[in-house]
Scaffold this motif. Structure first.
Motif, mmCIF file in Angstrom:
data_model
loop_
_atom_site.group_PDB
_atom_site.id
_atom_site.type_symbol
_atom_site.label_atom_id
_atom_site.label_comp_id
_atom_site.label_asym_id
_atom_site.label_seq_id
_atom_site.Cartn_x
_atom_site.Cartn_y
_atom_site.Cartn_z
ATOM 1 N N SER A 184 -0.524 6.506 4.946
ATOM 2 C CA SER A 184 0.254 6.879 3.764
ATOM 3 C C SER A 184 -0.201 8.216 3.203
ATOM 4 O O SER A 184 0.619 9.036 2.773
ATOM 5 C CB SER A 184 0.134 5.795 2.686
ATOM 6 N N ALA A 185 -1.531 8.434 3.200
ATOM 7 C CA ALA A 185 -2.056 9.702 2.702
ATOM 8 C C ALA A 185 -1.574 10.871 3.568
ATOM 9 O O ALA A 185 -1.176 11.917 3.059
ATOM 10 C CB ALA A 185 -3.584 9.660 2.670
ATOM 11 N N THR A 240 1.061 3.866 -3.098
ATOM 12 C CA THR A 240 0.595 5.231 -2.833
ATOM 13 C C THR A 240 1.605 6.252 -3.340
ATOM 14 O O THR A 240 1.250 7.207 -4.042
ATOM 15 C CB THR A 240 0.359 5.435 -1.324
ATOM 16 N N VAL A 242 0.832 -1.206 0.000
ATOM 17 C CA VAL A 242 0.000 0.000 0.000
ATOM 18 C C VAL A 242 0.866 1.256 0.000
ATOM 19 O O VAL A 242 0.623 2.197 -0.761
ATOM 20 C CB VAL A 242 -0.943 -0.006 1.223
ATOM 21 N N TYR A 253 1.261 8.746 -6.643
ATOM 22 C CA TYR A 253 1.456 10.193 -6.543
ATOM 23 C C TYR A 253 2.492 10.663 -7.552
ATOM 24 O O TYR A 253 2.283 11.641 -8.272
ATOM 25 C CB TYR A 253 1.902 10.559 -5.122
ATOM 26 N N GLU A 313 -3.414 2.883 4.331
ATOM 27 C CA GLU A 313 -3.786 3.861 3.310
ATOM 28 C C GLU A 313 -3.951 5.249 3.926
ATOM 29 O O GLU A 313 -3.491 6.256 3.363
ATOM 30 C CB GLU A 313 -5.081 3.424 2.618
#
Length: 426
Positions: free
Chosen positions: A366-367, A233, A229, A237, A363
């Motif tokens: 990570s965001a 991610t 993940v 990006y 997730e």
């Protein structure tokens, strides 16, 4: 599909319908949120959605322990249908409401998580002892076909049909999915009993060793998912940034690129799933594909460091994103089948924890991490981040493969004494 086990068609159809309703809800939810609310609050929506998904996964974990899969499925998709129908009405009444658009955005993420958990569980319950990986590939084909067909319809009709109306299509798909549940294969949790025959002490010691393996196996599956993940991610990006810079912010060029990319990607994935993926997994096992995908990404990452030119980076990062073909046609079905060597109730809980709790939690993390690091990192430094994460991903894949090849690792796995009695260690 005559040579596939019973239930393959039903689970594949269920996967198609639930994936189709997810595609509709996701497209409408994201589209309405971005167009009416804007991008400023998107990170908060992503984080909130991930947290809600974690809570829903905890509830799902309790549900799958206490009720049969069919009851859980009927209840879950009935609630999803009612929520989608209610949101269609509320958004029509209050088209710019942050509350209702936010709930719709979260609902899409919840759908995606529940689809992953339940379809993986159904597949392992039905095909875990069959030996072939082809049923897992066929089930994945249902979701891919849904993406191709529903995505195509949405792209053509989006300009003439209101987003709220598409939510009613999701309700209809949910109703069809509920109808299909009656044809899903039945499964029961097998609970073995302890035998008091001779040699029980030796068997208990053997079970203790198995317990060490199952703990390592579950941790490795969770860590593999977390590493994947984070890597994807940051890669996603970087892909968006490079594509935007390459097209110099030209909106039509960016839209045309992504539309063509996804169309070609899904077509190749579907072709591989129908023709070769199952045979390749059966012939070579899951080990090679669990290692192939992160190794291929590592090769792309190293190539990204060779030159800072945007045209070069555009080509390389497009190739890296194109490796999604390998992930969805081979890696994901192989990883889904990796759960099959555990006992059914342990397997169900592991799937819920890994796919329903670890994945959304990472997730969200990570965001948040990306929000903090993105302004500070150059494109080459972003590449270094996902190279760093690929290392534990590969290590965890090696652990999963090595334990998977030993057979059933569970402490409560069924063994047999000389009288053929089932044994289990509590």
């Amino acid at each position: 599909m005559n040579d596939l086990p019973d239930g393959t068609l039903a689970i594949s159809l269920f996967s198609f319908l639930t994936a189709a309703s997810y595609v509709v809800t996701r497209a409408v939810g994201v589209g309405l949120f971005l167009s009416r609310i804007g991008t400023d609050r998107l990170p908060y929506a992503l984080t909130g959605a991930a947290l809600v998904v974690i809570v829903m996964s905890a509830v799902t974990r309790m549900v799958v322990r206490r009720v049969s899969p069919r009851i859980a499925l009927r209840f879950t998709w009935t609630v999803l249908a009612l929520l989608s129908g209610s949101l269609a009405v509320m958004i029509r009444w209050s088209p710019d409401s942050l509350l209702w658009l936010g709930v719709l955005f979260v609902l899409a993420e919840v759908r995606g998580c529940l689809n992953s958990v339940y379809v993986t569980t159904l597949s392992n319950d039905a095909f875990g002892g069959w030996g072939s990986k082809r049923p897992f590939v066929w089930v994945a084909t249902g979701a891919t076909l849904a993406g191709v067909l529903i995505g195509g319809v949405l792209s053509v009709e989006a300009s003439s049909v209101a987003g709220e109306t598409f939510l009613l299509v999701a309700v209809g798909l949910d109703v069809l999915a509920i109808t299909v549940i009656r044809w899903l294969p039945r499964s029961t949790v097998c609970i073995d009993t302890m035998s008091a025959g001779d040699g029980s002490h030796k068997r208990t010691e053997s079970m203790r060793r198995r317990y060490q393996r199952v703990r390592h196996y579950r941790w490795a599956l969770g860590a593999l998912m977390a590493s994947q993940v984070v890597a994807l991610t940051f890669m996603g990006y970087q892909w968006n940034v490079v594509v935007t810079k390459y097209h110099a912010g030209y909106e039509q060029g960016i839209i045309a690129y992504f539309a063509a990319f996804y169309a070609i990607n899904d077509a190749v994935i579907l072709l591989l799933q129908i023709t070769a993926a199952g045979h390749l997994l059966d012939r070579l096992g899951i080990g090679w594909v669990l290692l192939l995908y992160p190794l291929a990404l590592l090769g792309v990452a190293l190539a990204m460091l060779a030159s800072p030119q945007i045209a070069y980076l555009f080509i390389v990062v497009s190739i890296g994103s194109g490796l999604n073909v390998v992930r969805r046609s081979l890696h994901d079905p192989g990883l889904a089948s990796a759960y099959s060597i555990m006992r059914q109730d342990v397997r169900r809980e592991t799937i819920v924890v890994v796919r329903g709790m670890v994945k959304p939690f990472v997730e969200a993390a990570s965001a948040i991490l990306l929000l903090w690091l993105a302004p500070l990192l150059s494109l080459s430094n972003v590449t270094l981040v996902w190279i760093l994460v690929l290392t534990p991903w590969l290590v965890c894949a090696i652990v999963v493969v090595s334990i998977h090849h030993t057979g059933q690792p569970d402490v409560v796995a069924r063994t047999h004494d000389e009288h053929g009695l089932g044994l289990a260690a509590g």
